[in-house]
Design a protein around this motif. Sequence first.
Motif, PDB file in Angstrom:
ATOM      1  N   THR A  14       0.862  -1.183   0.000  1.00 16.57           N
ATOM      2  CA  THR A  14       0.000   0.000   0.000  1.00 16.57           C
ATOM      3  C   THR A  14       0.894   1.228   0.000  1.00 16.57           C
ATOM      4  O   THR A  14       1.930   1.248   0.663  1.00 16.57           O
ATOM      5  N   ARG A  15       0.499   2.235  -0.754  1.00 20.51           N
ATOM      6  CA  ARG A  15       1.277   3.473  -0.744  1.00 20.51           C
ATOM      7  C   ARG A  15       0.337   4.666  -0.880  1.00 20.51           C
ATOM      8  O   ARG A  15      -0.780   4.534  -1.397  1.00 20.51           O
ATOM      9  N   PHE A  16       0.828   5.782  -0.373  1.00 23.19           N
ATOM     10  CA  PHE A  16       0.127   7.047  -0.560  1.00 23.19           C
ATOM     11  C   PHE A  16       1.087   7.975  -1.273  1.00 23.19           C
ATOM     12  O   PHE A  16       2.259   8.094  -0.891  1.00 23.19           O
ATOM     13  N   MET A  17       0.612   8.607  -2.363  1.00 23.62           N
ATOM     14  CA  MET A  17       1.435   9.506  -3.155  1.00 23.62           C
ATOM     15  C   MET A  17       0.755  10.852  -3.264  1.00 23.62           C
ATOM     16  O   MET A  17      -0.478  10.939  -3.354  1.00 23.62           O
ATOM     17  N   ILE A  18       1.551  11.909  -3.250  1.00 23.83           N
ATOM     18  CA  ILE A  18       1.040  13.277  -3.329  1.00 23.83           C
ATOM     19  C   ILE A  18       1.623  13.933  -4.580  1.00 23.83           C
ATOM     20  O   ILE A  18       2.845  13.899  -4.797  1.00 23.83           O
ATOM     21  N   PHE A  19       0.745  14.489  -5.411  1.00 30.05           N
ATOM     22  CA  PHE A  19       1.130  15.099  -6.684  1.00 30.05           C
ATOM     23  C   PHE A  19       0.818  16.587  -6.667  1.00 30.05           C
ATOM     24  O   PHE A  19      -0.173  17.029  -6.064  1.00 30.05           O
ATOM     25  N   ASP A  20       1.651  17.359  -7.398  1.00 33.56           N
ATOM     26  CA  ASP A  20       1.310  18.762  -7.600  1.00 33.56           C
ATOM     27  C   ASP A  20       0.561  18.913  -8.923  1.00 33.56           C
ATOM     28  O   ASP A  20       0.246  17.936  -9.594  1.00 33.56           O
ATOM     29  N   VAL A  26       5.484  14.821  -5.017  1.00 34.98           N
ATOM     30  CA  VAL A  26       6.126  15.647  -3.984  1.00 34.98           C
ATOM     31  C   VAL A  26       6.263  14.893  -2.662  1.00 34.98           C
ATOM     32  O   VAL A  26       6.969  15.351  -1.758  1.00 34.98           O
ATOM     33  N   GLY A  27       5.616  13.752  -2.547  1.00 36.72           N
ATOM     34  CA  GLY A  27       5.740  12.947  -1.339  1.00 36.72           C
ATOM     35  C   GLY A  27       5.126  11.575  -1.541  1.00 36.72           C
ATOM     36  O   GLY A  27       4.123  11.448  -2.247  1.00 36.72           O
ATOM     37  N   LYS A  28       5.741  10.554  -0.934  1.00 35.57           N
ATOM     38  CA  LYS A  28       5.158   9.223  -1.015  1.00 35.57           C
ATOM     39  C   LYS A  28       5.682   8.364   0.120  1.00 35.57           C
ATOM     40  O   LYS A  28       6.750   8.622   0.687  1.00 35.57           O
ATOM     41  N   HIS A  29       4.904   7.338   0.446  1.00 37.86           N
ATOM     42  CA  HIS A  29       5.323   6.368   1.454  1.00 37.86           C
ATOM     43  C   HIS A  29       4.663   5.042   1.085  1.00 37.86           C
ATOM     44  O   HIS A  29       3.501   5.023   0.681  1.00 37.86           O
ATOM     45  N   GLN A  30       5.394   3.948   1.211  1.00 37.88           N
ATOM     46  CA  GLN A  30       4.911   2.640   0.775  1.00 37.88           C
ATOM     47  C   GLN A  30       5.302   1.582   1.792  1.00 37.88           C
ATOM     48  O   GLN A  30       6.415   1.579   2.318  1.00 37.88           O
ATOM     49  N   LEU A  31       4.368   0.659   2.071  1.00 40.30           N
ATOM     50  CA  LEU A  31       4.616  -0.434   3.010  1.00 40.30           C
ATOM     51  C   LEU A  31       4.006  -1.727   2.471  1.00 40.30           C
ATOM     52  O   LEU A  31       2.908  -1.725   1.901  1.00 40.30           O
ATOM     53  N   GLU A  32       4.703  -2.842   2.645  1.00 37.60           N
ATOM     54  CA  GLU A  32       4.181  -4.142   2.248  1.00 37.60           C
ATOM     55  C   GLU A  32       3.245  -4.698   3.321  1.00 37.60           C
ATOM     56  O   GLU A  32       3.253  -4.259   4.471  1.00 37.60           O
ATOM     57  N   HIS A  33       2.416  -5.664   2.927  1.00 35.74           N
ATOM     58  CA  HIS A  33       1.598  -6.404   3.880  1.00 35.74           C
ATOM     59  C   HIS A  33       1.767  -7.900   3.617  1.00 35.74           C
ATOM     60  O   HIS A  33       2.295  -8.302   2.587  1.00 35.74           O
ATOM     61  N   ARG A  34       1.287  -8.707   4.538  1.00 40.17           N
ATOM     62  CA  ARG A  34       1.506 -10.154   4.456  1.00 40.17           C
ATOM     63  C   ARG A  34       0.679 -10.805   3.345  1.00 40.17           C
ATOM     64  O   ARG A  34      -0.438 -10.391   3.062  1.00 40.17           O
ATOM     65  N   GLN A  35       1.264 -11.857   2.752  1.00 38.19           N
ATOM     66  CA  GLN A  35       0.542 -12.726   1.837  1.00 38.19           C
ATOM     67  C   GLN A  35       0.248 -14.011   2.604  1.00 38.19           C
ATOM     68  O   GLN A  35       1.160 -14.735   3.008  1.00 38.19           O
ATOM     69  N   ILE A  36      -1.023 -14.297   2.836  1.00 35.18           N
ATOM     70  CA  ILE A  36      -1.434 -15.416   3.690  1.00 35.18           C
ATOM     71  C   ILE A  36      -1.916 -16.557   2.791  1.00 35.18           C
ATOM     72  O   ILE A  36      -2.852 -16.378   1.997  1.00 35.18           O
ATOM     73  N   THR A  37      -1.269 -17.731   2.885  1.00 36.76           N
ATOM     74  CA  THR A  37      -1.609 -18.878   2.020  1.00 36.76           C
ATOM     75  C   THR A  37      -1.890 -20.092   2.899  1.00 36.76           C
ATOM     76  O   THR A  37      -1.053 -20.980   3.051  1.00 36.76           O
ATOM     77  N   PRO A  38      -3.099 -20.164   3.485  1.00 38.95           N
ATOM     78  CA  PRO A  38      -3.401 -21.238   4.434  1.00 38.95           C
ATOM     79  C   PRO A  38      -3.517 -22.617   3.807  1.00 38.95           C
ATOM     80  O   PRO A  38      -3.314 -23.624   4.484  1.00 38.95           O
ATOM     81  N   GLU A  39      -3.861 -22.677   2.520  1.00 42.09           N
ATOM     82  CA  GLU A  39      -3.976 -23.951   1.812  1.00 42.09           C
ATOM     83  C   GLU A  39      -3.504 -23.745   0.379  1.00 42.09           C
ATOM     84  O   GLU A  39      -3.409 -22.616  -0.109  1.00 42.09           O
ATOM     85  N   ILE A  58      -0.351   7.198   4.581  1.00 41.76           N
ATOM     86  CA  ILE A  58      -0.869   8.568   4.470  1.00 41.76           C
ATOM     87  C   ILE A  58      -0.058   9.506   5.355  1.00 41.76           C
ATOM     88  O   ILE A  58       0.409  10.569   4.914  1.00 41.76           O
ATOM     89  N   VAL A  59       0.133   9.114   6.602  1.00 41.33           N
ATOM     90  CA  VAL A  59       0.912   9.941   7.540  1.00 41.33           C
ATOM     91  C   VAL A  59       2.347  10.086   7.051  1.00 41.33           C
ATOM     92  O   VAL A  59       2.927  11.186   7.052  1.00 41.33           O
ATOM     93  N   GLY A  60       2.932   8.969   6.569  1.00 40.01           N
ATOM     94  CA  GLY A  60       4.316   8.997   6.113  1.00 40.01           C
ATOM     95  C   GLY A  60       4.526   9.886   4.899  1.00 40.01           C
ATOM     96  O   GLY A  60       5.532  10.613   4.811  1.00 40.01           O
ATOM     97  N   ALA A  61       3.589   9.848   3.948  1.00 42.20           N
ATOM     98  CA  ALA A  61       3.722  10.668   2.741  1.00 42.20           C
ATOM     99  C   ALA A  61       3.578  12.155   3.067  1.00 42.20           C
ATOM    100  O   ALA A  61       4.291  12.998   2.520  1.00 42.20           O
ATOM    101  N   LEU A  62       2.641  12.479   3.950  1.00 40.68           N
ATOM    102  CA  LEU A  62       2.479  13.878   4.358  1.00 40.68           C
ATOM    103  C   LEU A  62       3.747  14.386   5.053  1.00 40.68           C
ATOM    104  O   LEU A  62       4.197  15.516   4.801  1.00 40.68           O
TER     105      LEU A  62
END
Length: 487
Positions: A14-20, A26-39, A58-62
């Motif tokens: 997931t990422r939040f990007m800010i454009f002019d 002008v700003g961005k922040h991105q973080l991965e999340h888990r891939q869950i494969t139970p079967e 959102i907080v990180g990009a701001l």
Amino acid sequence: MAYIGALDQGTSSTRFMIFDRSGKVVGKHQLEHRQITPEAGWVEHDASEIWQRACETIVGALQCANLLGSDLAAIGITNQRETTVVWDVESGEPLANAIVWQDLRTAQFLATLSGDDQDKIRYRTGLTIAPYFAGSKMHWFRANVPAAKSPTARFGTIDSWLLWKLSGGVHATDVTNASRTLLMNLETLDWDQELLDIFQIPRTALPEIKSSSEIYAMTDPNGPLGCAVPIAAILGDQSAAMVGQLCFEAGESKTTYGSGNFALLNTGTEIVRSKNGLLTTLCFKFGDQRAHYALEGSVAVTGSAITWLRDKLGIIQNAAEIENLASSVSDTAGVYFVPAFSGLFAPYWRSDARGVIVGLTHATTKAHLARATLEAICYQTRDVIDAMVADSGVPLKEMRVDGGITANSLCMQMQADILGIDITRPAIIETTALGAAIAAGLAVGFWAAPQEIQQQWREPPRRWSPTSTLEERAKGYAGWKKAIERS
């Protein structure tokens, strides 16, 4: 308020990007999340984790841009399209893990549908009968999660979930995401009651379908933005990339390289039904203007094959390493890799297909497998482009590309050689987020019209031209088709 924000929720991050106003980041922040494969064949995400990542980015990009939420004229949302969430309207919490678009668990249920029902679904939705889409995932929730049958249960794709959380309770989606459920009628742009009956989904549990560019709600001042900002666009990721590539007119196309690959051709306001294994889907709908449709070729596993080399085989330590490793050999030495981990999507639509590596010898090295992985991305793209040309009757002279893998110059040169046409990449390759920002900006008057954007943004694209011969292309593709048969 000289900026627009875009929340881009993808399959792996997931990422939040800010454009002019000029489209510059002008700003961005991105973080991965888990891939869950139970079967085997199951792929899940934790919707609460995705919401947490949305808040953090959102907080990180701001912070990155040294801005406040109040500096944003609006935000747009773009998302992995078919991934499906069920949550409780009172608690606002998920009732189960989200079922990801790559998940195969509903194949058995879909096989029980009558021929008449399958034909009805195909014609009204423009889609094929596959576990890829959200409708059968909603059916699975209702059949296997008791709370999903409660009157307080709500269903939606990831955009609906994020809108609900950001706004404090607005339940809506846009036409591009709704068109990926097997439940929306392409002609009426509304939920189709007969299709809802087939999948046993109550209309009251589904979001309201809106256009892709309008004010849906204001953000909750107690949320991550810290103030009320218009949520003014929602677009499924591939439609967002079409907008970000400025493919506003019929006949314009692009291919996005992400966890999977997605090639779209804008067919204008006309619904074109594929005869060659492609999907008919919504391209975008701006406010009260007529909807634009698209032909789409979807490939399940491209960038995620590189992730598999990293996480499962340990051949590389990070995704960027694959270019140097693959460049250390001049060819694959006859090795082909078909990464059908989630079956094969367009144009084959075989959920029973499985991944294969063929052509191995004692001389095969990890470099050959790395190069075969990049070739697999390019050959799968050729499969859908050939089908697109057959459906439209118009040969492509060049292909616009975007997405993370397009930073890999070797892969893009291989793509030009395998297709035999020029490949062009815009100056801003993260066009998915840009498309959501454009749609939001148009809704609030940040940009007056698409033409204003086209006139302002004239940076020349990066270009790759083919160096292969027709004979070389034909020989390589013939080997690929044999490998597909083995899968």
